[in-house]
Motif scaffolding. Sequence first.
Motif, PDB file in Angstrom:
ATOM      1  N   PRO A 181       0.831  -1.207   0.000  1.00 39.66           N
ATOM      2  CA  PRO A 181       0.000   0.000   0.000  1.00 39.66           C
ATOM      3  C   PRO A 181       0.869   1.261   0.000  1.00 39.66           C
ATOM      4  O   PRO A 181       1.922   1.302   0.649  1.00 39.66           O
ATOM      5  CB  PRO A 181      -0.785  -0.111   1.313  1.00 39.66           C
ATOM      6  CG  PRO A 181      -0.778  -1.561   1.655  1.00 39.66           C
ATOM      7  CD  PRO A 181       0.545  -2.076   1.155  1.00 39.66           C
ATOM      8  N   GLY A 182       0.438   2.268  -0.738  1.00 41.25           N
ATOM      9  CA  GLY A 182       1.082   3.578  -0.683  1.00 41.25           C
ATOM     10  C   GLY A 182       2.002   3.928  -1.827  1.00 41.25           C
ATOM     11  O   GLY A 182       2.456   5.067  -1.910  1.00 41.25           O
ATOM     12  N   ILE A 183       2.294   3.012  -2.731  1.00 39.16           N
ATOM     13  CA  ILE A 183       3.234   3.327  -3.817  1.00 39.16           C
ATOM     14  C   ILE A 183       2.676   4.453  -4.682  1.00 39.16           C
ATOM     15  O   ILE A 183       3.370   5.435  -4.949  1.00 39.16           O
ATOM     16  CB  ILE A 183       3.556   2.081  -4.667  1.00 39.16           C
ATOM     17  CG1 ILE A 183       4.307   1.045  -3.824  1.00 39.16           C
ATOM     18  CG2 ILE A 183       4.386   2.476  -5.895  1.00 39.16           C
ATOM     19  CD1 ILE A 183       4.521  -0.294  -4.529  1.00 39.16           C
ATOM     20  N   VAL A 184       1.427   4.331  -5.122  1.00 38.28           N
ATOM     21  CA  VAL A 184       0.836   5.370  -5.988  1.00 38.28           C
ATOM     22  C   VAL A 184       0.782   6.697  -5.236  1.00 38.28           C
ATOM     23  O   VAL A 184       1.092   7.749  -5.794  1.00 38.28           O
ATOM     24  CB  VAL A 184      -0.553   4.944  -6.502  1.00 38.28           C
ATOM     25  CG1 VAL A 184      -1.245   6.091  -7.216  1.00 38.28           C
ATOM     26  CG2 VAL A 184      -0.419   3.735  -7.424  1.00 38.28           C
ATOM     27  N   HIS A 185       0.417   6.654  -3.970  1.00 37.05           N
ATOM     28  CA  HIS A 185       0.365   7.884  -3.166  1.00 37.05           C
ATOM     29  C   HIS A 185       1.726   8.559  -3.108  1.00 37.05           C
ATOM     30  O   HIS A 185       1.854   9.766  -3.342  1.00 37.05           O
ATOM     31  CB  HIS A 185      -0.135   7.578  -1.755  1.00 37.05           C
ATOM     32  CG  HIS A 185      -0.034   8.755  -0.846  1.00 37.05           C
ATOM     33  ND1 HIS A 185       1.030   8.937   0.001  1.00 37.05           N
ATOM     34  CD2 HIS A 185      -0.843   9.825  -0.675  1.00 37.05           C
ATOM     35  CE1 HIS A 185       0.880  10.074   0.655  1.00 37.05           C
ATOM     36  NE2 HIS A 185      -0.257  10.632   0.264  1.00 37.05           N
ATOM     37  N   ASP A 186       2.763   7.793  -2.791  1.00 37.11           N
ATOM     38  CA  ASP A 186       4.100   8.376  -2.633  1.00 37.11           C
ATOM     39  C   ASP A 186       4.619   8.978  -3.941  1.00 37.11           C
ATOM     40  O   ASP A 186       5.143  10.091  -3.955  1.00 37.11           O
ATOM     41  CB  ASP A 186       5.083   7.328  -2.098  1.00 37.11           C
ATOM     42  CG  ASP A 186       4.753   6.886  -0.677  1.00 37.11           C
ATOM     43  OD1 ASP A 186       3.985   7.587   0.012  1.00 37.11           O
ATOM     44  OD2 ASP A 186       5.273   5.828  -0.265  1.00 37.11           O
ATOM     45  N   VAL A 187       4.460   8.248  -5.037  1.00 37.87           N
ATOM     46  CA  VAL A 187       4.959   8.735  -6.327  1.00 37.87           C
ATOM     47  C   VAL A 187       4.138   9.936  -6.795  1.00 37.87           C
ATOM     48  O   VAL A 187       4.690  10.958  -7.210  1.00 37.87           O
ATOM     49  CB  VAL A 187       4.968   7.604  -7.376  1.00 37.87           C
ATOM     50  CG1 VAL A 187       5.291   8.151  -8.766  1.00 37.87           C
ATOM     51  CG2 VAL A 187       5.961   6.513  -6.992  1.00 37.87           C
ATOM     52  N   SER A 188       2.814   9.854  -6.705  1.00 38.71           N
ATOM     53  CA  SER A 188       1.977  10.963  -7.188  1.00 38.71           C
ATOM     54  C   SER A 188       2.156  12.205  -6.323  1.00 38.71           C
ATOM     55  O   SER A 188       2.091  13.338  -6.825  1.00 38.71           O
ATOM     56  CB  SER A 188       0.506  10.554  -7.270  1.00 38.71           C
ATOM     57  OG  SER A 188      -0.005  10.228  -5.992  1.00 38.71           O
ATOM     58  N   SER A 189       2.406  12.029  -5.039  1.00 38.84           N
ATOM     59  CA  SER A 189       2.660  13.175  -4.160  1.00 38.84           C
ATOM     60  C   SER A 189       3.949  13.895  -4.547  1.00 38.84           C
ATOM     61  O   SER A 189       4.009  15.123  -4.533  1.00 38.84           O
ATOM     62  CB  SER A 189       2.724  12.731  -2.697  1.00 38.84           C
ATOM     63  OG  SER A 189       1.471  12.287  -2.264  1.00 38.84           O
TER      64      SER A 189
END
Length: 170
Positions: free
Chosen positions: A99-107
């Motif tokens: 969980p969180g890969i898309v969040h971290d990269v998009s942020s």
Amino acid sequence: MTTLVLTVVGNDRAGLVSAVAEIVQTHGGNWENSELAELAGAFAGIVEVSVAAERADALRAALEGLSATLAVTVHTGAPEGTASAPHSVTLDVVGNDRPGIVHDVSSALSARGVSIERMSTQTTDAAMAGGRLFEASITVVVGPDVEVDDLVADLERIAAEIQVDVMFAD
């Protein structure tokens, strides 16, 4: 011509694309670009359509007739010449799923004022190592005020923290 962007979502079944395409064609529209997929038993997509300005409202109304099988939302696209920026960069992200890969990269992209133009993600079984493998292909639009080297450094730092590989292509 007016550009309309349609988002469509419904339970997957045969004939959904045909139903939307029939309405677009009947109203003199041109199906230009689309991304459509079945995900977990649901059909979802986004479609760019061009249509004569005087026929746009009738097309919108006709698409509402699909509400029994598809939820269709119609957005007016940006006027030509305002929707794109001068430079695109594609990056691929690969690593063990968590969980969180898309969040971290998009942020990280958002923090630099970089806009995602297109993103495709998937998870697959990691054949040799077991577990799940996360893969993403992301095309971003980089404005003239963004230093690409700084963006690359940010993403490389995040990649090391979340243990994924990020590869860039201009």
